[in-house]
Design an enzyme around this catalytic site. Sequence first.
Site, PDB file in Angstrom:
ATOM      1  N   LYS A   1       3.192 -18.110   7.577  1.00 43.98           N
ATOM      2  CA  LYS A   1       2.507 -18.377   8.824  1.00 43.98           C
ATOM      3  C   LYS A   1       2.211 -17.040   9.516  1.00 43.98           C
ATOM      4  O   LYS A   1       2.895 -16.068   9.195  1.00 43.98           O
ATOM      5  CB  LYS A   1       3.339 -19.300   9.720  1.00 43.98           C
TER       6      LYS A   1
ATOM      7  N   LYS B   1      10.033 -15.914  24.968  1.00 41.80           N
ATOM      8  CA  LYS B   1      10.803 -14.704  24.657  1.00 41.80           C
ATOM      9  C   LYS B   1      11.454 -14.206  25.945  1.00 41.80           C
ATOM     10  O   LYS B   1      10.971 -14.469  27.040  1.00 41.80           O
ATOM     11  CB  LYS B   1       9.874 -13.621  24.118  1.00 41.80           C
TER      12      LYS B   1
ATOM     13  N   ARG C   1       0.814  -1.225   0.000  1.00 42.82           N
ATOM     14  CA  ARG C   1       0.000   0.000   0.000  1.00 42.82           C
ATOM     15  C   ARG C   1       0.841   1.266   0.000  1.00 42.82           C
ATOM     16  O   ARG C   1       0.423   2.300  -0.457  1.00 42.82           O
ATOM     17  CB  ARG C   1      -0.904   0.004   1.235  1.00 42.82           C
TER      18      ARG C   1
ATOM     19  N   ASP D   1       6.970 -22.699   6.563  1.00 40.36           N
ATOM     20  CA  ASP D   1       7.356 -22.641   7.968  1.00 40.36           C
ATOM     21  C   ASP D   1       8.873 -22.588   7.928  1.00 40.36           C
ATOM     22  O   ASP D   1       9.515 -23.587   7.572  1.00 40.36           O
ATOM     23  CB  ASP D   1       6.887 -23.892   8.717  1.00 40.36           C
ATOM     24  N   HIS D   2       9.457 -21.432   8.238  1.00 39.33           N
ATOM     25  CA  HIS D   2      10.884 -21.283   7.955  1.00 39.33           C
ATOM     26  C   HIS D   2      11.752 -22.251   8.760  1.00 39.33           C
ATOM     27  O   HIS D   2      12.890 -22.492   8.413  1.00 39.33           O
ATOM     28  CB  HIS D   2      11.344 -19.822   8.097  1.00 39.33           C
TER      29      HIS D   2
ATOM     30  N   HIS E   1       6.203 -23.967  14.240  1.00 39.90           N
ATOM     31  CA  HIS E   1       7.607 -24.375  14.313  1.00 39.90           C
ATOM     32  C   HIS E   1       7.844 -25.599  15.215  1.00 39.90           C
ATOM     33  O   HIS E   1       8.486 -26.562  14.816  1.00 39.90           O
ATOM     34  CB  HIS E   1       8.483 -23.227  14.831  1.00 39.90           C
TER      35      HIS E   1
ATOM     36  N   GLU F   1      14.357 -17.699  23.049  1.00 36.59           N
ATOM     37  CA  GLU F   1      14.822 -16.468  22.398  1.00 36.59           C
ATOM     38  C   GLU F   1      15.186 -15.480  23.480  1.00 36.59           C
ATOM     39  O   GLU F   1      14.480 -15.377  24.494  1.00 36.59           O
ATOM     40  CB  GLU F   1      13.701 -15.862  21.552  1.00 36.59           C
TER      41      GLU F   1
ATOM     42  N   LYS G   1      15.619 -24.733   7.793  1.00 37.56           N
ATOM     43  CA  LYS G   1      16.905 -24.722   8.505  1.00 37.56           C
ATOM     44  C   LYS G   1      17.631 -26.033   8.229  1.00 37.56           C
ATOM     45  O   LYS G   1      17.054 -27.122   8.369  1.00 37.56           O
ATOM     46  CB  LYS G   1      16.680 -24.557  10.019  1.00 37.56           C
TER      47      LYS G   1
ATOM     48  N   ASP H   1       2.105 -18.409  17.674  1.00 29.67           N
ATOM     49  CA  ASP H   1       3.264 -17.867  16.951  1.00 29.67           C
ATOM     50  C   ASP H   1       4.378 -18.904  16.787  1.00 29.67           C
ATOM     51  O   ASP H   1       5.071 -18.924  15.777  1.00 29.67           O
ATOM     52  CB  ASP H   1       3.796 -16.652  17.733  1.00 29.67           C
TER      53      ASP H   1
HETATM   54  C1  BG6 Z   1       8.767 -16.358  13.803  1.00 34.37           C
HETATM   55  C2  BG6 Z   1       7.977 -15.800  14.954  1.00 34.37           C
HETATM   56  O1  BG6 Z   1       7.980 -17.219  13.033  1.00 34.37           O
HETATM   57  O2  BG6 Z   1       9.887 -17.083  14.319  1.00 34.37           O
HETATM   58  C3  BG6 Z   1       8.849 -14.908  15.814  1.00 34.37           C
HETATM   59  O3  BG6 Z   1       6.885 -15.045  14.452  1.00 34.37           O
HETATM   60  C4  BG6 Z   1      10.089 -15.645  16.269  1.00 34.37           C
HETATM   61  O4  BG6 Z   1       8.131 -14.434  16.941  1.00 34.37           O
HETATM   62  C5  BG6 Z   1      10.790 -16.294  15.077  1.00 34.37           C
HETATM   63  O5  BG6 Z   1      10.938 -14.697  16.875  1.00 34.37           O
HETATM   64  C6  BG6 Z   1      11.902 -17.199  15.543  1.00 34.37           C
HETATM   65  O6  BG6 Z   1      12.632 -17.639  14.431  1.00 34.37           O
HETATM   66  P1  BG6 Z   1      14.156 -18.042  14.565  1.00 34.37           P
HETATM   67  O7  BG6 Z   1      14.523 -18.555  13.215  1.00 34.37           O
HETATM   68  O8  BG6 Z   1      14.899 -16.803  14.965  1.00 34.37           O
HETATM   69  O9  BG6 Z   1      14.202 -19.088  15.626  1.00 34.37           O
END
Ligand code: BG6
Length: 532
Positions: free
Chosen positions: A177, A369, A68, A206-207, A269, A245, A211, A264
């Site tokens: 996600k 966190k 936007r 889903d990243h 994950h 984290e 990995k 989240d």
């Molecule tokens: C994301 C979450 O999908 O993954 C974040 O939305 C989180 O809140 C992050 O910090 C963690 O990813 P990684 O790769 O740093 O463990």
Amino acid sequence: MVNKNDIRRKIISAEDTETEKPKIPEPCVMVIFGASGDLTKRMLMPALFQLYCEKLLPENFTVIGFSRKELDHVSFRKLMQESVKEFNEPDNFSEDSWKEFEKNIFYYSAGYHDINSYKHIKTELDKFDKKKNTDGNRLFYMAVPPDTIPVIIENLGLSGLNKTVREDSWTRIILEKPFGYDLESALELNKKVSHYFTENQIYRIDHYLGKESVQNILVTRFANGIFEPIWNRNYVEYVEITSSESIGIEGRGGYFDNSGTLRDMVQNHLLQLVGYAAMEPPSVFDSKSIRDESLKVFQALRPIKVEEVEKNVIRGQYISSMIRGLRSSGYREEEGVTLHSRTETYIAMKFFIDNWRWGGVPFYIRTGKKLPTRATELVIHFKATPYRLFKRKNDIAESYNMLIIRIQPDEGILIKFAMKVPGTEFKVQNVNMDFHYSDLSHVKLPSAYGKLILDCMLGDSTLFIRADAVEACWRFIQPILDAWKEFPKIKVYGYPGGSWGPDCADDLIAGKDFTWRNPCKNLTDDDKFCEL
Ligand code: BG6
């Protein structure tokens, strides 16, 4: 003096690992919806630039940013350049390469609800096919908040952008996600997206699955004869996954306060990690077989009954504290968070997988966190020997062998086992057999996003989540959300930022010999994970 790292390097030398010729995708255009947002800046553009520098992108490749915000091509390129500089490793940025790369970047601003902008994009894409020889191959990336996804999908469909341009071209869509907000919205979203796209066009990302060390769980399990025979309830006492984290919510209060850690991190994950740790060996290594096997794990997760939630799912929220002499703010003080928010920033839970392999073996997962360090690891705790032949003065818990797969940082695998301490007596002590990816000095771990974007361009969906798996994961999570809604008195425990979370989370796992394995907070170069 012999250097420890030299020895390691000798053990794993460059010749021991093969480098195969990478596959390069066909020419294509990638359209990013949400191009001025955080994900594009922090993850997508740095990943694309890295792929470009490593010559993994097709020669005829174009990125179109769509969002936007009013920007032109030049100012968008400038913005992206700054982000790539900021979020890529510093020695990975070359001005010359950027100058070449940015010629492939374009930007269009428009409202997501405006069908005419999609028609405009369609015309532009046709022009790019001719001008840049992108062959009609299109990848749409949804880097937008979840509530915006349905309208974009609808407009892509209504403007015909969901269709393949030619018989031999492809159109694919990547969905970020969180996939839905709960079971109902996930079902609705699946319905909506499958109305316009076929399942083999849809890539739910889903990243974590991108990995390297997560994919290595499968290799460790299924490429070695020694682990699989003991990877079951006969030999495993319990399985533990920690993803901690040290950062807070980093200005994402608006999103996070409506989401919370369960949605989240756990629904996606952590459950994906459980899927890889617990699945049966697939008969072949292909997308369908791998995804079928992880689906079976999700379907076998024993639902936590509403009345059991309080005992088995501990939720916490970080409160203000002093970390290394500085005041660290509490969650409720963060921007975008409501004053009396009960959103969880920490979860620890216990559950079971009801199948023959895992019957009776507890799985403990925890994530949060503002914990003492950033670390993700999967720990298989093996059963102790039938009786203790050797007395140990130290920790009884040491009688159990452990296999630790370090997902991040310092990716690697550690096995802990007992050894005789040299000397006249039979003293026993645990030692480590430790592999660090960093010892493969010639190997550069690809970024998770880079790997997944590339896989999507290559049409390989193995590391993406299928509709049935998303739904199965939500089916497991939903009763927890229901319990919290129905019984708001279920506590949200405060925990000081910088601690390992609420104390009561220890009660979940504490048995006569056990407690959580805390990756160490004081990382040193020599021993990133000191053993506690
Ligand atoms: C994301 C979450 O999908 O993954 C974040 O939305 C989180 O809140 C992050 O910090 C963690 O990813 P990684 O790769 O740093 O463990």
